[in-house]
Design a protein around this motif. Structure first.
Motif, PDB file in Angstrom:
ATOM      1  N   SER A   1       0.830  -1.203   0.000  1.00 39.89           N
ATOM      2  CA  SER A   1       0.000   0.000   0.000  1.00 39.89           C
ATOM      3  C   SER A   1       0.867   1.258   0.000  1.00 39.89           C
ATOM      4  O   SER A   1       0.568   2.238  -0.688  1.00 39.89           O
ATOM      5  CB  SER A   1      -0.913   0.025   1.222  1.00 39.89           C
ATOM      6  OG  SER A   1      -1.863  -0.999   1.117  1.00 39.89           O
TER       7      SER A   1
ATOM      8  N   ASN B   1       0.862   4.144  -2.758  1.00 42.12           N
ATOM      9  CA  ASN B   1       0.701   5.570  -2.479  1.00 42.12           C
ATOM     10  C   ASN B   1       1.813   6.394  -3.121  1.00 42.12           C
ATOM     11  O   ASN B   1       1.577   7.491  -3.620  1.00 42.12           O
ATOM     12  CB  ASN B   1       0.684   5.823  -0.965  1.00 42.12           C
ATOM     13  CG  ASN B   1      -0.587   5.283  -0.329  1.00 42.12           C
ATOM     14  OD1 ASN B   1      -1.598   5.116  -1.005  1.00 42.12           O
ATOM     15  ND2 ASN B   1      -0.515   4.984   0.958  1.00 42.12           N
TER      16      ASN B   1
ATOM     17  N   LEU C   1       0.532  10.143  -4.101  1.00 38.52           N
ATOM     18  CA  LEU C   1      -0.263  10.582  -2.960  1.00 38.52           C
ATOM     19  C   LEU C   1       0.649  10.831  -1.761  1.00 38.52           C
ATOM     20  O   LEU C   1       0.231  11.386  -0.759  1.00 38.52           O
ATOM     21  CB  LEU C   1      -1.303   9.516  -2.593  1.00 38.52           C
ATOM     22  CG  LEU C   1      -2.389   9.275  -3.650  1.00 38.52           C
ATOM     23  CD1 LEU C   1      -3.136   7.984  -3.365  1.00 38.52           C
ATOM     24  CD2 LEU C   1      -3.346  10.449  -3.705  1.00 38.52           C
ATOM     25  N   ASP C   2       1.887  10.399  -1.875  1.00 40.47           N
ATOM     26  CA  ASP C   2       2.823  10.524  -0.773  1.00 40.47           C
ATOM     27  C   ASP C   2       4.221  10.690  -1.375  1.00 40.47           C
ATOM     28  O   ASP C   2       4.425  10.405  -2.555  1.00 40.47           O
ATOM     29  CB  ASP C   2       2.755   9.244   0.094  1.00 40.47           C
ATOM     30  CG  ASP C   2       3.192   9.507   1.526  1.00 40.47           C
ATOM     31  OD1 ASP C   2       3.707  10.617   1.794  1.00 40.47           O
ATOM     32  OD2 ASP C   2       3.015   8.601   2.360  1.00 40.47           O
TER      33      ASP C   2
ATOM     34  N   SER D   1      -0.473  17.231  -7.091  1.00 43.35           N
ATOM     35  CA  SER D   1      -1.868  17.248  -7.549  1.00 43.35           C
ATOM     36  C   SER D   1      -1.924  17.336  -9.065  1.00 43.35           C
ATOM     37  O   SER D   1      -2.717  16.648  -9.714  1.00 43.35           O
ATOM     38  CB  SER D   1      -2.622  18.446  -6.949  1.00 43.35           C
ATOM     39  OG  SER D   1      -2.829  18.253  -5.581  1.00 43.35           O
ATOM     40  N   ALA D   2      -1.056  18.172  -9.632  1.00 42.07           N
ATOM     41  CA  ALA D   2      -1.037  18.338 -11.087  1.00 42.07           C
ATOM     42  C   ALA D   2      -0.603  17.037 -11.761  1.00 42.07           C
ATOM     43  O   ALA D   2      -1.166  16.640 -12.794  1.00 42.07           O
ATOM     44  CB  ALA D   2      -0.110  19.488 -11.461  1.00 42.07           C
TER      45      ALA D   2
ATOM     46  N   ARG E   1      -0.988  13.984 -10.578  1.00 40.88           N
ATOM     47  CA  ARG E   1      -2.104  13.035 -10.457  1.00 40.88           C
ATOM     48  C   ARG E   1      -3.171  13.335 -11.507  1.00 40.88           C
ATOM     49  O   ARG E   1      -3.734  12.434 -12.125  1.00 40.88           O
ATOM     50  CB  ARG E   1      -2.731  13.120  -9.059  1.00 40.88           C
ATOM     51  CG  ARG E   1      -1.854  12.583  -7.941  1.00 40.88           C
ATOM     52  CD  ARG E   1      -2.664  12.327  -6.675  1.00 40.88           C
ATOM     53  NE  ARG E   1      -3.201  13.535  -6.076  1.00 40.88           N
ATOM     54  CZ  ARG E   1      -2.586  14.247  -5.143  1.00 40.88           C
ATOM     55  NH1 ARG E   1      -1.378  13.864  -4.713  1.00 40.88           N
ATOM     56  NH2 ARG E   1      -3.138  15.319  -4.638  1.00 40.88           N
ATOM     57  N   ALA E   2      -3.438  14.628 -11.677  1.00 43.28           N
ATOM     58  CA  ALA E   2      -4.492  15.006 -12.620  1.00 43.28           C
ATOM     59  C   ALA E   2      -4.114  14.620 -14.046  1.00 43.28           C
ATOM     60  O   ALA E   2      -4.950  14.144 -14.810  1.00 43.28           O
ATOM     61  CB  ALA E   2      -4.764  16.503 -12.523  1.00 43.28           C
TER      62      ALA E   2
ATOM     63  N   PHE F   1      -7.040   6.648 -10.935  1.00 43.35           N
ATOM     64  CA  PHE F   1      -7.156   5.737  -9.788  1.00 43.35           C
ATOM     65  C   PHE F   1      -8.438   4.925  -9.851  1.00 43.35           C
ATOM     66  O   PHE F   1      -9.498   5.424 -10.211  1.00 43.35           O
ATOM     67  CB  PHE F   1      -7.184   6.532  -8.476  1.00 43.35           C
ATOM     68  CG  PHE F   1      -5.861   7.135  -8.117  1.00 43.35           C
ATOM     69  CD1 PHE F   1      -4.955   6.421  -7.343  1.00 43.35           C
ATOM     70  CD2 PHE F   1      -5.526   8.420  -8.533  1.00 43.35           C
ATOM     71  CE1 PHE F   1      -3.737   6.976  -6.999  1.00 43.35           C
ATOM     72  CE2 PHE F   1      -4.316   8.966  -8.191  1.00 43.35           C
ATOM     73  CZ  PHE F   1      -3.414   8.255  -7.427  1.00 43.35           C
TER      74      PHE F   1
ATOM     75  N   PHE G   1     -10.365   2.474  -6.971  1.00 46.00           N
ATOM     76  CA  PHE G   1     -10.253   2.041  -5.568  1.00 46.00           C
ATOM     77  C   PHE G   1     -11.169   0.860  -5.289  1.00 46.00           C
ATOM     78  O   PHE G   1     -12.158   0.623  -5.981  1.00 46.00           O
ATOM     79  CB  PHE G   1     -10.658   3.183  -4.628  1.00 46.00           C
ATOM     80  CG  PHE G   1      -9.847   4.427  -4.815  1.00 46.00           C
ATOM     81  CD1 PHE G   1      -8.587   4.538  -4.243  1.00 46.00           C
ATOM     82  CD2 PHE G   1     -10.342   5.489  -5.555  1.00 46.00           C
ATOM     83  CE1 PHE G   1      -7.844   5.692  -4.412  1.00 46.00           C
ATOM     84  CE2 PHE G   1      -9.599   6.644  -5.718  1.00 46.00           C
ATOM     85  CZ  PHE G   1      -8.348   6.749  -5.152  1.00 46.00           C
TER      86      PHE G   1
ATOM     87  N   GLN H   1     -13.283   0.602  -2.834  1.00 47.81           N
ATOM     88  CA  GLN H   1     -14.634   1.054  -2.451  1.00 47.81           C
ATOM     89  C   GLN H   1     -15.254   2.006  -3.484  1.00 47.81           C
ATOM     90  O   GLN H   1     -16.140   2.779  -3.152  1.00 47.81           O
ATOM     91  CB  GLN H   1     -14.584   1.727  -1.073  1.00 47.81           C
ATOM     92  CG  GLN H   1     -14.220   0.788   0.062  1.00 47.81           C
ATOM     93  CD  GLN H   1     -15.220  -0.360   0.216  1.00 47.81           C
ATOM     94  OE1 GLN H   1     -16.384  -0.227  -0.167  1.00 47.81           O
ATOM     95  NE2 GLN H   1     -14.757  -1.495   0.730  1.00 47.81           N
TER      96      GLN H   1
ATOM     97  N   ASN I   1     -15.451   4.779  -4.363  1.00 48.11           N
ATOM     98  CA  ASN I   1     -15.314   6.200  -4.026  1.00 48.11           C
ATOM     99  C   ASN I   1     -15.956   7.117  -5.064  1.00 48.11           C
ATOM    100  O   ASN I   1     -15.377   8.096  -5.502  1.00 48.11           O
ATOM    101  CB  ASN I   1     -13.839   6.593  -3.858  1.00 48.11           C
ATOM    102  CG  ASN I   1     -13.304   6.148  -2.511  1.00 48.11           C
ATOM    103  OD1 ASN I   1     -14.080   5.858  -1.605  1.00 48.11           O
ATOM    104  ND2 ASN I   1     -12.009   6.093  -2.382  1.00 48.11           N
TER     105      ASN I   1
ATOM    106  N   PRO J   1     -12.407  14.500 -12.667  1.00 48.00           N
ATOM    107  CA  PRO J   1     -10.995  14.839 -12.890  1.00 48.00           C
ATOM    108  C   PRO J   1     -10.838  15.960 -13.923  1.00 48.00           C
ATOM    109  O   PRO J   1      -9.919  16.767 -13.837  1.00 48.00           O
ATOM    110  CB  PRO J   1     -10.386  13.537 -13.425  1.00 48.00           C
ATOM    111  CG  PRO J   1     -11.337  12.469 -13.034  1.00 48.00           C
ATOM    112  CD  PRO J   1     -12.692  13.102 -13.000  1.00 48.00           C
TER     113      PRO J   1
ATOM    114  N   TYR K   1     -11.178  19.504 -12.508  1.00 46.63           N
ATOM    115  CA  TYR K   1      -9.986  20.050 -11.861  1.00 46.63           C
ATOM    116  C   TYR K   1      -8.886  20.397 -12.859  1.00 46.63           C
ATOM    117  O   TYR K   1      -7.915  21.052 -12.522  1.00 46.63           O
ATOM    118  CB  TYR K   1      -9.469  19.084 -10.782  1.00 46.63           C
ATOM    119  CG  TYR K   1     -10.380  19.111  -9.589  1.00 46.63           C
ATOM    120  CD1 TYR K   1     -10.505  20.269  -8.831  1.00 46.63           C
ATOM    121  CD2 TYR K   1     -11.164  18.017  -9.257  1.00 46.63           C
ATOM    122  CE1 TYR K   1     -11.363  20.324  -7.758  1.00 46.63           C
ATOM    123  CE2 TYR K   1     -12.026  18.065  -8.185  1.00 46.63           C
ATOM    124  CZ  TYR K   1     -12.122  19.229  -7.438  1.00 46.63           C
ATOM    125  OH  TYR K   1     -12.977  19.291  -6.385  1.00 46.63           O
TER     126      TYR K   1
ATOM    127  N   ASP L   1      -6.243  -0.193  -7.004  1.00 50.06           N
ATOM    128  CA  ASP L   1      -5.926  -0.673  -5.654  1.00 50.06           C
ATOM    129  C   ASP L   1      -7.029  -1.629  -5.205  1.00 50.06           C
ATOM    130  O   ASP L   1      -8.111  -1.192  -4.852  1.00 50.06           O
ATOM    131  CB  ASP L   1      -5.829   0.542  -4.719  1.00 50.06           C
ATOM    132  CG  ASP L   1      -5.341   0.160  -3.329  1.00 50.06           C
ATOM    133  OD1 ASP L   1      -5.038  -1.030  -3.118  1.00 50.06           O
ATOM    134  OD2 ASP L   1      -5.280   1.047  -2.463  1.00 50.06           O
TER     135      ASP L   1
END
Lengths: 442, 233
Positions: B48, B52, B57-58, B81-82, B84-85, B90, B92, B94, B96, B110, B113, B169
């Motif tokens: 995990s 990330n 994300l990290d 953020s840029a 990722r965009a 992603f 997931f 669940q 989301n 997406p 943004y 994920d």
């Protein structure tokens, strides 16, 4: 496997769909305002009841600020018009000092202003429209059908023009009648109605302390003034009152006293100059020091009375509006509270938005706009309520409340400021959430 | 073949009060464009954490991470953020999805943004939903959709911004076997037909079987890197 088959059979279509997806993307790189506002409305509409209850504090706050300021402005306008209706450029000279003597000293100091002072002013040849000494005394007028306890004003003919009095019927007394102390009376509108009903008063006779008076005129209705209305008074030659009543002489017994001298200055620019000249004259005549410390008289101008009263009303209005403003602050705290709850509830949503590319600043802006939409919507609803209250008060006839652009700007601007101020903390909390933690949040 | 992901000596240490917990202990590997790679390992293995880091994300404690020729290991939050965009999509466990928004609106997220205008956004989102076979459910909200349908919408959302890499994920963690196969089939198809790089994180061998290459992670290290014949969906 039917769902899979659907995908397989759509392969032909999906090829063109893929072309759309993998074509170069045209983006400005930042979220448009319309999207931010739309997102804010979406999430507020999702919790309608909660959003409305949150706005209630702001609604009540803005409504009371707008309504109270409108009522205050209305009261101020009404006072101004009443004072101005008395006349123009007036100065009122009274015996005694208003500001450093307690109640009860008036009757003693009242004796320091006499008819001679009045004559001395006339001798100065100041730029005046007119000058009218007056003296007031209570008395009971007895008519055949009714009697009425009223305020009698003894004065001279110029009193009518200085105070812009007009006659409904009959005539005013003239200088000759003042000289001889004629037993005549001009009745205020209400007095005439109370004594004679709808019948004609002019030509009738009333009695004052057993002495007959001939009614020679009735004044037109003037409406309420700041110090009791002329409608409730009766005007007589000043000499009659001075001769018929006791205590009308000055302390030394040589002169008749006067309770007020009313002056009308020709030009508004001369008011201060006239005031200074008369003060100097008075100090000289009464042997007083020239530094105004021992003055036994006071001169009030219409403007100073007006500005004093307006200061009082605007202070009162500001005080009430500030109290109402407190409820706006409380409303703001309510907004902050709900926004904090909302940030916690939507932790996963925030995490997702960040994962798909939202910057911290995008999240900050989203929550800030939500808070401002809450407070601004509340402010606009409150404004409508405030205007409604002001209109209802106006319709009820108590006051003509006037909603000013300034009060609207202040109230709505303050509401938006409250939303910004109390929205920034929850929005920062949201913006600083770590996307990983937020995505895993249960 | 271009290298899409190049990870070199990547470490991540979590600080729990006084104690330092190493979650990744120097991981290096490369993933080429168009690969379908599964990262497998039991819980607590560090997969995990690796996910990330790969998902931006990290940020790593040390080491380098080059994504599509851009060094991203030292970027700040806004720059990540840029990335990722623009580069990542992603999926997931669940799903989301935003619960009160239609499938279409979820897929548009997406693009919002990235400041894509309404018309192009709608067009792209509709195309993405078409690819996952959801074009007849565009106006449905998540609570009107089954789990498998929600995951399709989530895949469409990952696709809509034209990403370089799809990071999934445990995408089938909440689905039954049959639906899992459908979802994995969609990912395989995107990988084959669009040459889209797919990185899948899972602890289930059954799911990892759909990938052409499996990285086994254990105790913060890569213990195995195997090529395999992917299982047909």
């Amino acid at each position: 496997m039917s769902a899979t088959l659907t995908v397989e059979t759509k392969r032909g279509a999906s090829t063109s769909a893929a072309e759309i997806i993998f074509a170069p993307l045209n983006g400005s790189g930042s979220v448009s305002w319309s999207e931010i506002v739309r997102t804010a409305f979406d999430s507020l509409m999702a919790n309608r009841v909660r959003s409305f209850l949150t706005m209630l504090g702001v609604i009540i706050g803005v409504a009371s600020v707008v309504a109270l300021m409108a009522l205050g402005a209305g009261a101020s306008n009404s006072i101004t018009s009443q004072i101005q209706s008395i006349g123009t450029n007036l100065l009122f000279i009274s015996p005694g000092q208003l500001n450093n003597r307690g109640p009860g000293s008036g009757s003693v100091s009242a004796q320091t202003l006499s008819m001679d002072d009045d004559e001395a002013i006339k001798a100065l040849n100041l730029p005046l429209n007119g000058i009218a000494p007056s003296i007031q005394n209570g008395g009971t007028l007895v008519a055949p059908a009714a009697d009425k306890n009223i305020s009698l004003v003894g004065t001279t003919p110029s009193y009518a023009s200085l105070n812009t009095l007009t006659l409904q019927s009959g005539t005013f007394f003239d200088d000759a009648q003042v000289r001889e102390g004629a037993a005549v009376v001009v009745l205020g509108h209400t007095v005439a109605r109370d004594l004679f009903g709808s019948g004609e008063a002019v030509g009738q006779s009333v009695r004052l302390n057993g002495h007959p008076l001939r009614v020679i005129g009735v004044l037109e209705k003037k409406g309420g003034g700041g110090f009791g209305s002329i409608d409730d008074e009766a005007l007589m030659p000043i000499t009659y009152i001075q001769q018929r009543f006791a205590n009308m002489r000055t302390a030394d017994g040589n002169h008749y006293r006067v309770s007020t001298v009313t002056l009308s200055v020709t030009n508004a620019n001369d008011i201060q100059g006239v005031q200074n000249r008369i003060s100097a004259l008075w100090r000289e005549r009464h042997n007083l020091p020239s530094d105004a410390t021992k003055d036994d008289f006071s001169i009030l101008s219409q403007d100073s009375i007006l500005s004093t009263l307006n200061t009082i009303t605007s202070l009162l209005t500001a005080f009430l509006a500030a109290v109402a403003g407190i409820s706006l602050l409380v409303g703001g705290i309510g907004i902050m509270n709900i926004m904090l709850v909302s940030v916690t509830e939507r932790t996963r949503e925030i995490g997702l938005r960040k994962a798909v590319g939202a910057r911290g600043s995008d999240i900050l802006m989203q929550f800030l706009v939500e808070a401002v939409v809450l407070s601004l919507t509340g402010g606009l609803i409150g404004l409508a309520r405030g205007v409604l209250i002001a209109t209802l008060v106006t319709l009820s006839g108590i006051l003509t409340a006037s909603v000013s652009a300034v009060s609207v700007t202040i109230a709505v601007g303050f509401a938006v400021a409250v939303g910004l101020f109390f929205g920034i903390y929850p929005a920062q909390r949201a913006a600083r959430l770590n996307p990983i933690d937020a995505l895993r949040y249960e | 073949m271009n290298t899409m992901i190049d990870v070199h000596d990547l470490t991540k240490v979590y600080r729990m009060g006084e104690v330092e917990v190493p979650a990744l202990k120097g991981v290096s590997f490369q993933i080429k464009q168009g690969e379908f790679v599964a990262i497998m390992g039991p819980s607590g293995s560090g997969k995990s954490t690796l996910m990330n880091l790969l998902g931006c994300l990290d940020t790593p404690t040390s080491g380098t991470y080059t994504l599509d020729k851009h060094e991203v290991s030292q970027l700040d939050d806004t720059e990540l953020s840029a990335v990722r965009a623009e580069k990542l999509g992603f999926v997931f466990q669940q799903y989301n999805l935003l619960p009160r928004q239609s499938a279409l609106r979820n897929v548009e997220l997406p693009l919002i943004y990235r400041g894509v205008s309404g018309k192009e956004r709608h067009q792209r989102a509709a195309a993405a939903l078409d690819i996952v076979g959801m074009s007849n459910r565009m106006e449905h909200r998540p609570n009107e959709l089954s789990g498998g349908q929600q995951q399709r919408v989530a895949i469409a959302r990952a696709l809509s911004g034209s990403p370089s890499v799809i990071l999934a994920d445990e995408p089938t963690g909440a689905l039954d076997t049959k639906t899992s196969a459908e979802i994995m089939g969609i990912l395989q198809r995107l990988n084959r037909e669009q040459r889209l790089t797919v990185v899948l994180v899972t602890h289930e061998a059954d799911v990892a079987a759909y990938a052409a290459r499996v990285l086994h992670v254990r105790d913060g290290e890569i213990v195995d890197d195997l090529a395999q014949t992917p299982r047909a969906a």
